[in-house]
Scaffold this motif. Structure first.
Motif, PDB file in Angstrom:
ATOM      1  N   PRO A 756       0.842  -1.201   0.000  1.00 32.16           N
ATOM      2  CA  PRO A 756       0.000   0.000   0.000  1.00 32.16           C
ATOM      3  C   PRO A 756       0.881   1.257   0.000  1.00 32.16           C
ATOM      4  CG  PRO A 756      -0.777  -1.571   1.639  1.00 32.16           C
ATOM      5  CD  PRO A 756       0.537  -2.090   1.154  1.00 32.16           C
ATOM      6  N   ALA A 757       0.475   2.264  -0.746  1.00 36.02           N
ATOM      7  CA  ALA A 757       1.285   3.484  -0.851  1.00 36.02           C
ATOM      8  C   ALA A 757       0.363   4.681  -1.028  1.00 36.02           C
ATOM      9  CB  ALA A 757       2.261   3.393  -2.030  1.00 36.02           C
ATOM     10  N   TYR A 758       0.817   5.823  -0.509  1.00 33.68           N
ATOM     11  CA  TYR A 758       0.057   7.048  -0.680  1.00 33.68           C
ATOM     12  C   TYR A 758       0.321   7.630  -2.063  1.00 33.68           C
ATOM     13  CZ  TYR A 758      -0.935   6.930   4.301  1.00 33.68           C
ATOM     14  OH  TYR A 758      -1.386   6.572   5.532  1.00 33.68           O
ATOM     15  N   VAL A 759      -0.723   8.117  -2.690  1.00 33.43           N
ATOM     16  CA  VAL A 759      -0.599   8.745  -4.000  1.00 33.43           C
ATOM     17  C   VAL A 759       0.210  10.037  -3.846  1.00 33.43           C
ATOM     18  CG1 VAL A 759      -1.847   9.782  -5.925  1.00 33.43           C
ATOM     19  CG2 VAL A 759      -2.774   7.761  -4.757  1.00 33.43           C
ATOM     20  N   GLU A 760       1.270  10.166  -4.635  1.00 30.43           N
ATOM     21  CA  GLU A 760       2.124  11.342  -4.528  1.00 30.43           C
ATOM     22  C   GLU A 760       1.430  12.547  -5.177  1.00 30.43           C
ATOM     23  OE1 GLU A 760       5.979  10.612  -6.043  1.00 30.43           O
ATOM     24  OE2 GLU A 760       6.446   8.993  -4.632  1.00 30.43           O
ATOM     25  N   LEU A 761       1.169  13.563  -4.363  1.00 35.02           N
ATOM     26  CA  LEU A 761       0.466  14.759  -4.814  1.00 35.02           C
ATOM     27  C   LEU A 761       1.327  16.002  -4.572  1.00 35.02           C
ATOM     28  CD1 LEU A 761      -3.103  14.130  -3.331  1.00 35.02           C
ATOM     29  CD2 LEU A 761      -2.331  13.652  -5.658  1.00 35.02           C
ATOM     30  N   VAL A 762       1.025  17.043  -5.324  1.00 41.23           N
ATOM     31  CA  VAL A 762       1.579  18.373  -5.050  1.00 41.23           C
ATOM     32  C   VAL A 762       0.382  19.235  -4.641  1.00 41.23           C
ATOM     33  CG1 VAL A 762       2.833  20.358  -5.937  1.00 41.23           C
ATOM     34  CG2 VAL A 762       3.397  18.050  -6.766  1.00 41.23           C
ATOM     35  N   PRO A 763       0.094  19.326  -3.349  1.00 38.98           N
ATOM     36  CA  PRO A 763      -1.128  20.025  -2.935  1.00 38.98           C
ATOM     37  C   PRO A 763      -1.033  21.524  -3.128  1.00 38.98           C
ATOM     38  CG  PRO A 763       0.161  19.389  -1.019  1.00 38.98           C
ATOM     39  CD  PRO A 763       0.848  18.773  -2.209  1.00 38.98           C
ATOM     40  N   GLY A 764      -2.186  22.118  -3.444  1.00 35.38           N
ATOM     41  CA  GLY A 764      -2.287  23.567  -3.486  1.00 35.38           C
ATOM     42  C   GLY A 764      -2.750  24.097  -2.145  1.00 35.38           C
ATOM     43  N   PRO A 765      -2.942  25.406  -2.030  1.00 35.09           N
ATOM     44  CA  PRO A 765      -3.343  25.993  -0.748  1.00 35.09           C
ATOM     45  C   PRO A 765      -4.783  25.607  -0.385  1.00 35.09           C
ATOM     46  CG  PRO A 765      -3.362  27.655  -2.472  1.00 35.09           C
ATOM     47  CD  PRO A 765      -2.747  26.442  -3.083  1.00 35.09           C
ATOM     48  N   PRO A 766      -5.101  25.537   0.917  1.00 31.60           N
ATOM     49  CA  PRO A 766      -6.477  25.242   1.335  1.00 31.60           C
ATOM     50  C   PRO A 766      -7.454  26.282   0.804  1.00 31.60           C
ATOM     51  CG  PRO A 766      -4.954  25.023   3.186  1.00 31.60           C
ATOM     52  CD  PRO A 766      -4.179  25.634   2.077  1.00 31.60           C
ATOM     53  N   ILE A 767      -8.689  25.878   0.652  1.00 29.35           N
ATOM     54  CA  ILE A 767      -9.745  26.776   0.196  1.00 29.35           C
ATOM     55  C   ILE A 767     -10.004  27.817   1.291  1.00 29.35           C
ATOM     56  CG2 ILE A 767     -12.117  26.921  -0.609  1.00 29.35           C
ATOM     57  CD1 ILE A 767     -10.253  25.356  -2.453  1.00 29.35           C
ATOM     58  N   GLY A 768     -10.163  29.078   0.851  1.00 30.00           N
ATOM     59  CA  GLY A 768     -10.431  30.127   1.823  1.00 30.00           C
ATOM     60  C   GLY A 768      -9.200  30.878   2.250  1.00 30.00           C
ATOM     61  N   THR A 769      -8.013  30.468   1.748  1.00 27.94           N
ATOM     62  CA  THR A 769      -6.781  31.192   2.116  1.00 27.94           C
ATOM     63  C   THR A 769      -6.414  32.142   0.975  1.00 27.94           C
ATOM     64  OG1 THR A 769      -5.467  29.290   1.300  1.00 27.94           O
ATOM     65  CG2 THR A 769      -5.969  29.383   3.662  1.00 27.94           C
ATOM     66  N   VAL A 770      -5.734  31.630  -0.024  1.00 25.94           N
ATOM     67  CA  VAL A 770      -5.377  32.440  -1.188  1.00 25.94           C
ATOM     68  C   VAL A 770      -5.673  31.626  -2.437  1.00 25.94           C
ATOM     69  CG1 VAL A 770      -3.577  33.730   0.017  1.00 25.94           C
ATOM     70  CG2 VAL A 770      -2.993  31.600  -1.113  1.00 25.94           C
ATOM     71  N   ALA A 771      -5.922  32.325  -3.519  1.00 23.19           N
ATOM     72  CA  ALA A 771      -6.116  31.635  -4.782  1.00 23.19           C
ATOM     73  C   ALA A 771      -4.785  31.051  -5.244  1.00 23.19           C
ATOM     74  CB  ALA A 771      -6.677  32.595  -5.835  1.00 23.19           C
ATOM     75  N   GLY A 772      -4.819  29.824  -5.785  1.00 27.36           N
ATOM     76  CA  GLY A 772      -3.593  29.182  -6.223  1.00 27.36           C
ATOM     77  C   GLY A 772      -3.866  28.191  -7.341  1.00 27.36           C
ATOM     78  N   THR A 773      -2.856  27.435  -7.667  1.00 25.20           N
ATOM     79  CA  THR A 773      -2.997  26.393  -8.671  1.00 25.20           C
ATOM     80  C   THR A 773      -3.013  25.034  -7.978  1.00 25.20           C
ATOM     81  OG1 THR A 773      -0.605  26.292  -8.995  1.00 25.20           O
ATOM     82  CG2 THR A 773      -1.858  27.780 -10.417  1.00 25.20           C
ATOM     83  N   TYR A 774      -3.639  24.082  -8.615  1.00 24.57           N
ATOM     84  CA  TYR A 774      -3.828  22.765  -8.024  1.00 24.57           C
ATOM     85  C   TYR A 774      -3.421  21.697  -9.042  1.00 24.57           C
ATOM     86  CZ  TYR A 774      -6.341  25.507  -4.618  1.00 24.57           C
ATOM     87  OH  TYR A 774      -6.666  26.430  -3.664  1.00 24.57           O
ATOM     88  N   PRO A 775      -2.138  21.299  -9.024  1.00 30.47           N
ATOM     89  CA  PRO A 775      -1.653  20.305  -9.983  1.00 30.47           C
ATOM     90  C   PRO A 775      -2.411  18.983  -9.832  1.00 30.47           C
ATOM     91  CG  PRO A 775       0.168  21.382  -8.845  1.00 30.47           C
ATOM     92  CD  PRO A 775      -1.074  21.777  -8.137  1.00 30.47           C
ATOM     93  N   GLU A 776      -2.578  18.305 -10.960  1.00 36.09           N
ATOM     94  CA  GLU A 776      -3.277  17.015 -10.967  1.00 36.09           C
ATOM     95  C   GLU A 776      -2.269  15.873 -11.045  1.00 36.09           C
ATOM     96  OE1 GLU A 776      -7.426  18.373 -13.183  1.00 36.09           O
ATOM     97  OE2 GLU A 776      -5.902  17.258 -14.308  1.00 36.09           O
TER      98      GLU A 776
END
Length: 850
Positions: A756-776
């Motif tokens: 079992p392994a965690y999917v490697e993500l590049v998270p963007g900023p939480p909603i409600g903080t600043v607008a950002g990009t959200y890589p897929e």
């Protein structure tokens, strides 16, 4: 008093040290003056008759936050924790009393001892609201001294006041940080600016202000009439007068007014500006900014309602020292109706305060722009007050409450110290009472379960104060404790707790006393005390009282067998609510400390009321939370889904954890989110967010695009502070899943034959903080694979770091080949969340089928 050895593991101690260091840093960065701590250390030295007293906080080093008896430079206030006597108190988590430090194995070699400064030492731990030990309040002397239990009790009482002050400083640090964040947010907000030429009459607006007033560049006339055309007719004279005053004084302009925009309706505008003179000193231009504060004004109105109901007194003074607001508690303490003082000068209403501490402190706050905290006696009201005054742009905000009783208690303790040789026996009795009350407050407030509160109350009074005790509550209060769903008779009382040292006798008493028809109409006993709120002391229980309450001869005979010689019944009340009463019996005589029992009953009433309110609000919150979550997940060929939601077992009600499944095309969009905060507000925000995510998913937006659009418009669509969110689109034909994260933990994938392994993500900023990009991120999910989405409540706890929880979750899926429903149960069991955890838990399991 020895220092106990600690049994905590190195890892646990390291985690606790890190939490303590962070908590101490919050306190030290509050920026509040040290006056209140200095008063408490000085009081400690006076009450315990020692030359030295200090408050030490332990972070990476020991920091002396306050000291009495020694002048220390800022550099000398910081020293190694290894050289600290207070470190012994922090390690013990208990009071440490050392009559002779030279003879103490752990203290003898420490620098304060070897220097000859400290020969005897007494320290009590200082804790925060979560029980974390931050440091110590201590007194010490250069000669040997025996410390009594009374000394420990007095210092413990003072430590409680220090704890409250440290908590205030921690909150002040949080407020300072929040204020800085607010300033940054305002800098990035859409605020329009204006430039009014007072000579030519030309009025220039930027594009934002033009749009705000419903114009465009072609229709805006660049003149004052264009402004007047949009201002509400009822507000225009007031705005014009404010501009005229600013021009006449070459000063600042401030106004709040309504505008009427065609097709939009009324909006509230807040404007600020300043008149600039020309080279000859004549008013030339009025520069300023304005913004739509309709929602902010609504919030301000809600704050006003809060001030109306708060228990602390509050008043607001404008820049001319006139009352601009007075809440009901302030009316009560000041002895004035608000309609009699609003608009009047505080110095005219209370001329006795002119030239005194109140005027000096208020003017100091306004001049320095710093909060002031002080205590002062005001003779016209014959009362002591603790006052906190915060300066603001429009004047001064003042919170105050009556501390006359506390001052009286302090004077009584000072008198007791001076006369302790002549009144040793009375002082010992007072110490016993204080110790019991301190223990009562701690133990009664330790649980939010009504049954546990009542059991603690019983343990406190039996057998220390009486032979046995019984608690009876009014019907509506007793029903939840007795597990009854029917509507109770509001006039009846039910026995809910019976305490006796003998369990067999306690059971017999419970059966007997629950058979009594107790009522609020009773002339005596628990019914009368509950109705009147007044205690009832019977030095001798007459037989007529037993005849009056017994329903039949058999019960009367059983009551007579109890051989009641004396009884004290006290009310259980809280916030004006009369919950019931407690009767304490002492058959063989002996004086019952009635004041002590009344005090304990008052604290018990508040604790019981809190527990009952907590239970009611928690049930309401859970019901709302579950009603907002989807009842059924979509059925999509090629996959199986199973969810779980568990409310937190501790803390304030429920949180904003949620999940969602939306069928889209040949697949499904899965969402897992966590709205910051707890309670029904977070649950409602969760419902809003879930609906918006479903809508964007149905419109065909990919996960990254969905999060980008949501983040960009969250301040418009949602009244949201912060939320983490993970969105995943699973396409069944291609067996691929596309995932994007807004600060949310990554999903866990268990593929057949692989770890079992965690999917490697590049998270963007939480909603409600600043607008950002959200890589897929796109991963392939083969038939037989299991995907787990979750909130942080599943893997986080106070007792273990996050990495440990994530690893436990990963290991739990090794070799597991179960349907999603069984996987949910297995994961919750493996992570110890079967009955709920410290925080809410949302869990969503997907299995890819052939």
């Amino acid at each position: 008093m020895s220092v106990p050895q600690q049994a905590a593991s190195p890892a646990a101690r390291s985690a606790e040290d890190a939490r303590r260091i962070a908590a101490v840093r919050r306190v030290l960065t509050a920026g509040l003056p040290p006056h209140s701590l200095d008063r408490l250390t000085r009081l400690a030295a006076q009450l315990l008759v020692t030359p030295y007293a200090q408050v030490s906080l332990l972070a990476e080093d020991q920091v002396v936050a306050s000291i009495h008896g020694i002048e220390l430079s800022p550099e000398a206030r910081s020293s190694s924790t290894d050289d600290s006597l207070c470190g012994l108190t922090v390690a013990a988590r208990l009071p440490v009393a050392i009559p002779d430090t030279h003879a103490h194995p752990q203290a003898a070699a420490l620098p304060p001892v070897t220097s000859g400064l400290v020969r005897s030492y007494l320290g009590v731990p200082l804790t925060d609201s979560e029980g974390l030990v931050l440091g110590a309040l201590c007194v010490y002397d250069g000669v040997e001294r025996s410390w009594s239990e009374r000394d420990v009790g007095i210092l413990g009482e003072l430590a409680a006041s220090v704890n409250a002050e440290l908590e205030l400083r921690a909150l002040a640090a949080d407020m300072t940080r929040s204020s800085a964040q607010l300033e940054l947010a305002l800098g990035a907000a859409d605020i329009g600016s204006f430039d009014f030429d007072l000579v030519s009459g030309s009025l220039h607006w930027d594009d934002r202000l033009v749009a705000l007033f419903g114009y465009d560049r072609a229709t805006f006339g660049d003149d004052w009439p264009s402004f007047e055309a949009r201002v509400h007719p009822d507000d225009l004279p007031r705005v014009t007068a404010a501009v005229d005053r600013a021009v006449e004084s070459s000063g600042d302009f401030a106004a709040e007014y309504r505008i009427v925009v065609p097709g939009t309706g009324e909006r509230w505008i807040q404007a600020r500006g300043r008149v600039l003179p020309d080279m000859l000193g004549r008013p030339s231009r009025l520069l300023g900014a304005a913004f739509d504060f309709t929602e902010l004004r609504d919030t301000r109105d809600r704050l006003a309602r809060l001030l109306e109901t708060m228990s602390d007194a509050f008043m607001a003074l404008d820049a001319q020292w006139r009352f601009s607001y007075v809440n009901p508690e302030a009316e009560r303490l000041l002895g004035r109706r608000r309609e009699d003082v609003l608009g009047r000068s505080v110095w005219d209403e209370f001329p006795e305060a002119v030239g005194g501490t109140f005027q000096q402190q208020y003017e100091h706050a306004v001049t320095t722009r710093e909060m002031v905290l002080f205590e002062e006696f005001f003779e016209p009201l014959d009362a002591w007050f603790e006052v906190r005054a915060w300066p603001g742009p429009d004047g001064l905000s003042v919170y105050f409450h009556d501390i006359t009783e506390r001052k009286r208690a302090e004077r009584e303790r000072e008198d007791a110290v001076r006369e302790r040789e002549q009144a040793y026996a009375a002082a010992e009795a007072a110490n016993t009472r204080l110790a019991l009350l301190a223990d009562a407050s701690t133990r009664l407030s330790a649980s939010l379960e009504p049954v546990a509160v009542l059991r603690t109350l019983s343990d406190l009074v039996v057998p220390q104060l009486g032979a046995w005790a019984v608690v009876a509550l009014v019907g509506e209060t007793a029903a939840p404790l007795l597990g009854r769903d029917e509507v109770p008779d509001p006039m009846r009382l039910q026995v809910v707790e019976v305490a006796h040292p003998d369990p067999v006798e306690a059971a017999r008493l419970r059966e007997l006393l629950q058979s009594l028809p107790l009522s609020l109409d009773d002339a005596a006993g628990v019914g009368a005390v509950t109705r009147t709120g007044e205690p009832e002391w019977l030095a001798e229980v007459a037989d007529e009282a037993l005849v009056r309450v017994a329903p039949d001869e058999a019960v009367l005979a059983a009551l007579r067998e109890l051989q009641l010689h004396a009884a004290l019944t006290v009310p259980l009340t809280s916030r004006g609510r009369r919950l019931g009463a407690m009767t304490l019996a002492q058959p063989s005589g002996g004086a019952i400390d009635r004041a002590l029992l009344l005090d304990i009953a008052g604290r018990a009433g508040a604790a019981l009321d809190n527990a009952l309110l907590y239970g009611t609000e928690r049930r309401t919150g859970i019901t709302l939370q579950r009603s907002l979550l989807p009842r059924d997940l979509p059925e999509v060929p090629g996959l199986q889904l199973a969810p779980r939601y568990l409310p937190g077992a501790t803390g304030a009600f429920v949180g904003g954890d949620w999940y969602q499944g939306v069928p889209v095309g040949d697949g499904v969009v899965l969402a897992m989110g966590d709205v910051m905060g707890h309670g029904m507000r977070s649950a409602a925000r969760m419902g809003q967010l879930r609906a918006i995510v479903a809508t964007l998913a149905l419109e065909g937006h990919r996960p990254g695009e969905l999060l980008t659009r949501l983040a960009a418009s969250s301040d418009v669509l949602l009244d949201l502070e912060l939320a983490t969110l993970l969105v995943a689109h699973y396409d069944v034909p291609s067996r691929t899943m596309t995932v994007a994260s807004a600060g949310h933990p990554p999903p866990l994938l268990a593929s057949p034959g692989e770890e079992p392994a965690y999917v490697e993500l590049v998270p963007g900023p939480p909603i409600g903080t600043v607008a950002g990009t959200y890589p897929e991120t796109t991963v392939r999910i083969e038939p037989g694979a299991t995907l787990v989405l979750y909130t942080d409540g599943l893997v986080e706890s106070r007792s273990a770091p996050l990495d440990e929880g994530l690893e436990t979750l990963r290991r739990s899926l090794r070799g597991i080949r179960l349907p999603p429903e069984a996987v949910c149960d297995h994961v919750l069991r493996e992570l110890g969340r079967g009955g709920g955890g410290e925080d809410d838990v949302a869990l969503l399991v997907m299995a890819a089928t052939p």
